[in-house]
Structures are given as C-alpha cells and as structure tokens.
Write an enzyme that holds these catalytic residues in place. Sequence first.
Site: not given
Length: 174
Positions: A98, A101
Amino acid sequence: MAAFTCTYCPLICLRSEMRIASVSFSTRQIFSVGGLRTRVSLSSVSKNSRVSRFRRGGIICEAQDTTTGIPMVNDSTWESLVLKADEPVVVDFWAPWCGPCKMIDPIVNELAQQYTGKIKFFKLNTDDSPATPGKYGVRSIPTIMIFVKGEKKDTIIGAVPKTTLATSIDKFLQ
C-alpha cells in the site's frame, strides 16, 4: 528504504505466481513488480523462468521497512494487546504493498515516539491478519483506529497529515 528478502513477507514481491520475461538480464537487474523495485539475481532465477511464492530465492524487494519501533498485533494477539489494554491504543491497519500506508508510516512512527507512555501504538498487517479488519469494517487502508478500554472510539481513513492524527489522539488523553 530497506532491502529484505521476501521470505519474511512474501506478499510484497509475489502476490501470486508471475512470469519474469526479459530479453536479457545482467548479473543483477532491477525492475518493477506491483510498483515495487525488485532485484533479481541470475544465479537463482534464469531468464523466462517461472517464479512461485514457494521458490523465491534471489528475489529481494526494496520496500519501506514498516516494522520500525511499533510492535505488530495480529488476529491471535488482538484481544490481549488491544482490547484488554489499560491505556488508549492506536492501531495502524496497513499492508506492505500500500503506497499511502508507506506515506503515513513515518508520521505514525513520530507520533508513537511523541506519545510514549501515554498511548500504546500497534500495527496490524491486513494481509496477514484479515479477520480483525473485517470485524471492524476496515475497507480501505491505511486506517488508523483508536481504542479506549477495548472500545473503538475513532477511525481515521487514508494518509492524513500529522496534525489530523494528533488532534484525534489528543481527544482521548486523560
């Protein structure tokens, strides 16, 4: 950036089987798989060979090391570490693939240091522990949740500025 072999977290490099196709490889070649730079050594992977997640020798993924000072929590440790904690708990739901993230990771690490002794911080890898995110309705990552005495009190979705996270955390300091 940190380099580590995907034996620790195979989902980073090889979410499924893939075919490496290249006209020519030098001894070491860097190419992109799923947005991450991956280095392949010819000594273990030959041109046009099939690489499965069970046979990954020689593949190194250069991804952000998200296992910094914040401890990990998983489905089996969730209750004891998060729900039964005496102080407020911040949980960062993330995945190694991600991008957002990775963007928010340094911010969460800074906040964990800033609030040391006041609030516990944990990270939960949604790929490795899918039951807990499902239970709490996590549909997008990164998602930050704040728990007080085992009860979910706040949810922040997406890569938000440090001030936004700090404001949400400050509401639950006593």
